[in-house]
Design a protein around this motif. Sequence first.
Motif, PDB file in Angstrom:
ATOM      1  N   MET A 236       0.843  -1.175   0.000  1.00  0.00           N
ATOM      2  CA  MET A 236       0.000   0.000   0.000  1.00  0.00           C
ATOM      3  C   MET A 236       0.890   1.240   0.000  1.00  0.00           C
ATOM      4  O   MET A 236       1.778   1.376   0.838  1.00  0.00           O
ATOM      5  N   PRO A 237       0.664   2.154  -0.938  1.00  0.00           N
ATOM      6  CA  PRO A 237       1.496   3.355  -0.975  1.00  0.00           C
ATOM      7  C   PRO A 237       1.175   4.296   0.182  1.00  0.00           C
ATOM      8  O   PRO A 237       0.072   4.279   0.727  1.00  0.00           O
ATOM      9  N   ALA A 238       2.139   5.115   0.519  1.00  0.00           N
ATOM     10  CA  ALA A 238       1.951   6.100   1.586  1.00  0.00           C
ATOM     11  C   ALA A 238       1.110   7.252   1.051  1.00  0.00           C
ATOM     12  O   ALA A 238       1.446   7.852   0.026  1.00  0.00           O
ATOM     13  N   GLN A 239       0.035   7.564   1.748  1.00  0.00           N
ATOM     14  CA  GLN A 239      -0.823   8.681   1.363  1.00  0.00           C
ATOM     15  C   GLN A 239      -0.283  10.005   1.904  1.00  0.00           C
ATOM     16  O   GLN A 239      -0.620  11.060   1.384  1.00  0.00           O
ATOM     17  N   ARG A 240       0.547   9.907   2.956  1.00  0.00           N
ATOM     18  CA  ARG A 240       1.180  11.064   3.578  1.00  0.00           C
ATOM     19  C   ARG A 240       2.590  10.645   3.977  1.00  0.00           C
ATOM     20  O   ARG A 240       2.828   9.467   4.255  1.00  0.00           O
ATOM     21  N   PRO A 241       3.529  11.564   4.066  1.00  0.00           N
ATOM     22  CA  PRO A 241       4.870  11.172   4.505  1.00  0.00           C
ATOM     23  C   PRO A 241       4.862  10.587   5.911  1.00  0.00           C
ATOM     24  O   PRO A 241       5.664   9.709   6.234  1.00  0.00           O
ATOM     25  N   GLU A 242       3.915  11.039   6.736  1.00  0.00           N
ATOM     26  CA  GLU A 242       3.819  10.536   8.113  1.00  0.00           C
ATOM     27  C   GLU A 242       3.414   9.070   8.164  1.00  0.00           C
ATOM     28  O   GLU A 242       3.557   8.423   9.202  1.00  0.00           O
ATOM     29  N   ASP A 243       2.909   8.516   7.067  1.00  0.00           N
ATOM     30  CA  ASP A 243       2.514   7.104   7.007  1.00  0.00           C
ATOM     31  C   ASP A 243       3.707   6.168   6.819  1.00  0.00           C
ATOM     32  O   ASP A 243       3.613   4.980   7.115  1.00  0.00           O
ATOM     33  N   ILE A 244       4.807   6.689   6.308  1.00  0.00           N
ATOM     34  CA  ILE A 244       5.934   5.825   5.915  1.00  0.00           C
ATOM     35  C   ILE A 244       6.505   5.018   7.082  1.00  0.00           C
ATOM     36  O   ILE A 244       6.707   3.805   6.932  1.00  0.00           O
ATOM     37  N   PRO A 245       6.774   5.604   8.252  1.00  0.00           N
ATOM     38  CA  PRO A 245       7.313   4.767   9.335  1.00  0.00           C
ATOM     39  C   PRO A 245       6.422   3.569   9.672  1.00  0.00           C
ATOM     40  O   PRO A 245       6.908   2.448   9.846  1.00  0.00           O
ATOM     41  N   GLY A 246       5.120   3.780   9.746  1.00  0.00           N
ATOM     42  CA  GLY A 246       4.206   2.683  10.040  1.00  0.00           C
ATOM     43  C   GLY A 246       4.184   1.629   8.942  1.00  0.00           C
ATOM     44  O   GLY A 246       4.079   0.429   9.217  1.00  0.00           O
TER      45      GLY A 246
ATOM     46  N   ASP B  80       0.886  10.973  -8.584  1.00  0.00           N
ATOM     47  CA  ASP B  80      -0.432  10.446  -8.209  1.00  0.00           C
ATOM     48  C   ASP B  80      -0.846  10.847  -6.788  1.00  0.00           C
ATOM     49  O   ASP B  80      -1.890  10.440  -6.299  1.00  0.00           O
ATOM     50  N   GLY B  81      -0.014  11.647  -6.111  1.00  0.00           N
ATOM     51  CA  GLY B  81      -0.336  12.128  -4.769  1.00  0.00           C
ATOM     52  C   GLY B  81       0.238  11.284  -3.642  1.00  0.00           C
ATOM     53  O   GLY B  81       0.219  11.707  -2.484  1.00  0.00           O
ATOM     54  N   THR B  82       0.736  10.083  -3.935  1.00  0.00           N
ATOM     55  CA  THR B  82       1.342   9.244  -2.897  1.00  0.00           C
ATOM     56  C   THR B  82       2.768   9.736  -2.622  1.00  0.00           C
ATOM     57  O   THR B  82       3.298  10.584  -3.342  1.00  0.00           O
ATOM     58  N   TRP B  83       3.367   9.171  -1.572  1.00  0.00           N
ATOM     59  CA  TRP B  83       4.715   9.567  -1.158  1.00  0.00           C
ATOM     60  C   TRP B  83       5.637   8.358  -1.211  1.00  0.00           C
ATOM     61  O   TRP B  83       5.253   7.260  -0.823  1.00  0.00           O
ATOM     62  N   ARG B  84       6.857   8.578  -1.694  1.00  0.00           N
ATOM     63  CA  ARG B  84       7.872   7.513  -1.750  1.00  0.00           C
ATOM     64  C   ARG B  84       9.187   8.011  -1.166  1.00  0.00           C
ATOM     65  O   ARG B  84       9.499   9.203  -1.196  1.00  0.00           O
TER      66      ARG B  84
END
Length: 124
Positions: free
Chosen positions: A1-11, A111-115
Motif C-alpha cells: 500500500m502506498p503512503a498517502q502522507r509522509p507521516e505514514d511511511i514509518p508505520g 499520483d499524490g502518494t509519497w515515496r
Amino acid sequence: MPAQRPEDIPGLIAEAFNTNDQQAMLDLYEPDGILVQPPDGAQEIGLEAVSKALTPMFAAIKSAEITMTSALRAGDIAMTHADWHLVGTHEDGKPLDLRGKGTVVSRQQPDGTWRIVFDDPVGA
C-alpha cells in the motif's frame, strides 16, 4: 500500500517487517531511492541495490515497532524522524534486539502518494 502522507511511511515500514513483506518495503522507495547501510554508511542506490541490502534484514527481523517523532514538509518534499525497535534472530541463532533513531526523506509522486528518496535508519 502506498503512503498517502509522509507521516505514514514509518508505520508502513514496520508493517512490511512485521508481515515479512520485502516487496511492500521496496514499493515505498522511488526507483532511484537510497538506503544508508549501518554501520559504515554505505549508500545503496536504486531498487535492486536496496533489495539486496534488505534481504538479510528481512531474514533476521521478526518484529518491528517504529514510532514517528517529527515531520517537516516543504511542498512535495518531507523529512520524518522515527524511533525504531527491531527484534529477531541473527544467522547464528543468537537473539537480535536493536534500537535506534532514523530519518526518511520522501517526495510526493504525481499520483499524490509519497515515496522514499533517502532512508537513513541511524541518521537522526
